[in-house]
Design an enzyme around this catalytic site. Structure first.
Site, mmCIF file in Angstrom:
data_model
loop_
_atom_site.group_PDB
_atom_site.id
_atom_site.type_symbol
_atom_site.label_atom_id
_atom_site.label_comp_id
_atom_site.label_asym_id
_atom_site.label_seq_id
_atom_site.Cartn_x
_atom_site.Cartn_y
_atom_site.Cartn_z
ATOM 1 N N TYR A 3 33.259 -35.311 -6.995
ATOM 2 C CA TYR A 3 33.527 -35.719 -8.378
ATOM 3 C C TYR A 3 34.720 -34.974 -8.973
ATOM 4 O O TYR A 3 35.299 -35.436 -9.963
ATOM 5 C CB TYR A 3 32.273 -35.525 -9.242
ATOM 6 C CG TYR A 3 31.148 -36.431 -8.809
ATOM 7 C CD1 TYR A 3 31.224 -37.812 -9.003
ATOM 8 C CD2 TYR A 3 30.024 -35.923 -8.168
ATOM 9 C CE1 TYR A 3 30.211 -38.651 -8.576
ATOM 10 C CE2 TYR A 3 28.999 -36.763 -7.740
ATOM 11 C CZ TYR A 3 29.105 -38.119 -7.955
ATOM 12 O OH TYR A 3 28.105 -38.962 -7.526
ATOM 13 N N ARG A 33 19.107 -42.639 -9.463
ATOM 14 C CA ARG A 33 19.267 -43.710 -8.486
ATOM 15 C C ARG A 33 18.366 -44.862 -8.920
ATOM 16 O O ARG A 33 17.365 -44.651 -9.624
ATOM 17 C CB ARG A 33 18.873 -43.233 -7.085
ATOM 18 C CG ARG A 33 19.692 -42.052 -6.559
ATOM 19 C CD ARG A 33 19.168 -41.603 -5.197
ATOM 20 N NE ARG A 33 19.957 -40.501 -4.638
ATOM 21 C CZ ARG A 33 19.642 -39.210 -4.757
ATOM 22 N NH1 ARG A 33 18.535 -38.855 -5.427
ATOM 23 N NH2 ARG A 33 20.402 -38.274 -4.215
ATOM 24 N N ARG A 77 25.547 -43.786 -12.153
ATOM 25 C CA ARG A 77 25.224 -42.424 -11.700
ATOM 26 C C ARG A 77 26.504 -41.625 -11.456
ATOM 27 O O ARG A 77 26.614 -40.464 -11.853
ATOM 28 C CB ARG A 77 24.371 -42.514 -10.429
ATOM 29 C CG ARG A 77 24.010 -41.175 -9.785
ATOM 30 C CD ARG A 77 23.027 -41.446 -8.654
ATOM 31 N NE ARG A 77 23.045 -40.421 -7.612
ATOM 32 C CZ ARG A 77 22.278 -39.331 -7.626
ATOM 33 N NH1 ARG A 77 21.465 -39.099 -8.645
ATOM 34 N NH2 ARG A 77 22.336 -38.471 -6.624
ATOM 35 N N HIS A 131 21.494 -33.260 -4.948
ATOM 36 C CA HIS A 131 22.284 -33.161 -3.717
ATOM 37 C C HIS A 131 21.869 -31.921 -2.918
ATOM 38 O O HIS A 131 21.700 -30.842 -3.491
ATOM 39 C CB HIS A 131 23.780 -33.058 -4.031
ATOM 40 C CG HIS A 131 24.367 -34.340 -4.528
ATOM 41 N ND1 HIS A 131 25.576 -34.398 -5.208
ATOM 42 C CD2 HIS A 131 23.922 -35.617 -4.461
ATOM 43 C CE1 HIS A 131 25.844 -35.649 -5.522
ATOM 44 N NE2 HIS A 131 24.857 -36.398 -5.085
ATOM 45 N N HIS A 163 24.912 -47.862 -9.099
ATOM 46 C CA HIS A 163 25.282 -46.512 -8.666
ATOM 47 C C HIS A 163 26.541 -46.026 -9.379
ATOM 48 O O HIS A 163 26.767 -44.823 -9.474
ATOM 49 C CB HIS A 163 25.460 -46.471 -7.146
ATOM 50 C CG HIS A 163 24.953 -45.200 -6.528
ATOM 51 N ND1 HIS A 163 23.626 -44.842 -6.515
ATOM 52 C CD2 HIS A 163 25.614 -44.173 -5.926
ATOM 53 C CE1 HIS A 163 23.481 -43.671 -5.919
ATOM 54 N NE2 HIS A 163 24.671 -43.243 -5.565
#
Length: 347
Positions: free
Chosen positions: A329, A204, A297, A320, A294
């Site tokens: 994803y 991040r 990422r 996470h 982002h």
């Protein structure tokens, strides 16, 4: 810096209009804000109407939005409680401003008399009427539920407060070719290093800027992320190519406190300046997509998945809490989709 800012409606959107004398430096600064746009019709720059932007330009939504004396006192107590629980400054600010909005709406009504029906009325008469987003509504609900669970005993049953239906938004992902173009766009080693590190480790923005030289463990080829989002430490693998780049960068810049420092030695690099570095990169390589930091990422996670990395490892690498967050994803990975043959090809 001389400017004026006000709330406007533009194409049925709530926006913040910012006016200032024509000045190249100020134009570059305003472009650093996400989704900053120029309106030729209104002759102003305008930005999304968010708490962060309102605060930056001293627009107190709070113009005419001061709660009752009881509400102000309760906001202060709520803030103290969140601080004692060691919530981050950003979370405290977000929750307090969300609760402020709710308490202002009922400034004429004693807090102990509020009911679940009042929450529904607030949603319909304020949030929906002003076209405010579902994510903002969710912030309000989080703040209201937390406040009434720990601060006050009222007629509100927090278990019956419903949340807005979540939009199923897929993460934005770049191809490996697009990522390579972006990472090679800058000749400045510092600028290149920051973008490469975000993609190669799935960081991040805040995690990158908080890095210190001692977080780089070259013996074990890992980076230790201290006190990352959710106040969790985690480690991520360090690419040998990145390690070589870091050594060259370190010799050239010799950072003192943070790995990436601003113009003042010992101070963190500015997040908006980093965003501008990315904007300059995508402009140089002529990518038309509205790429944000982002996205790098998201691309890291998707490319890992497509190369066969187990989803559980990706969850750990991204930090996470829930596997459900990481599972999104699987919906943007093209590895399996590309193997599906369209019936059109058999016509």
């Amino acid at each position: 810096m001389i400017w004026t800012a006000k709330l406007i409606k533009h194409k049925n959107e709530n926006r913040i209009a910012v006016q200032f004398e024509k000045n190249y430096r100020l134009i570059q600064r305003i472009k650093e804000f996400e989704d900053a746009r120029w309106s030729a019709q209104k002759m102003v720059w305008h930005l999304p109407d968010t708490f962060e932007n309102r605060e930056h330009f001293n627009i107190i939504q709070y113009e005419n939005t001061i709660p009752s004396p009881e509400g102000i006192e309760q906001l202060h107590k709520f803030k103290q409680h969140l601080a004692s629980k060691r919530y981050s400054d950003n979370t405290i600010k977000t929750y307090c401003e969300a609760l402020r909005s709710f308490l202002f709406f009922y400034r004429e009504k004693p807090i102990q008399d509020l009911t679940n029906q009042d929450v529904i009325i607030y949603t319909n008469e304020y949030l929906l009427k002003n076209n405010l987003s579902a994510s903002y509504q969710n912030q309000i609900i989080n703040a209201v539920k937390l406040y009434f669970s720990i601060i006050r005993e009222t007629k509100i049953d927090i278990e019956k407060i419903h949340r807005p239906k979540r939009a199923k938004v897929l993460p934005n992902v770049l191809s490996k070719e697009e990522v390579k173009l972006i990472l090679e766009a800058h000749s400045n080693i510092k600028h290149k290093m920051m973008l490469c590190l975000i993609y190669s480790c799935g960081l991040r923005c805040g995690e990158l800027l908080a890095l210190k030289p001692l977080n780089i463990d070259s013996k074990r080829n890992v980076i230790l992320l201290k006190n990352a989002k959710g106040k969790k430490d985690r480690i991520v693998p360090l690419s040998p190519k990145i390690l070589d780049m870091l050594r060259d960068y370190y010799i050239l810049y010799k950072p003192k406190t943070f790995l990436f420092e601003g113009q003042i030695i010992g101070n963190q690099y500015d997040a908006r300046s980093l965003q501008l570095i990315l904007k300059q990169a995508i402009s140089k390589v002529k990518i038309q997509k509205p790429v944000t930091l982002h996205w790098l990422r998201h691309s890291y996670a998707t490319h890992l998945l497509e190369s066969g990395t187990d989803l559980r490892y990706i969850q750990e690498l991204l930090g996470h809490n829930s596997s459900k967050t990481t599972e999104i994803y699987t919906h943007v990975s093209t590895k399996s989709i590309q193997q599906i043959k369209s019936p059109f090809d058999d016509l």
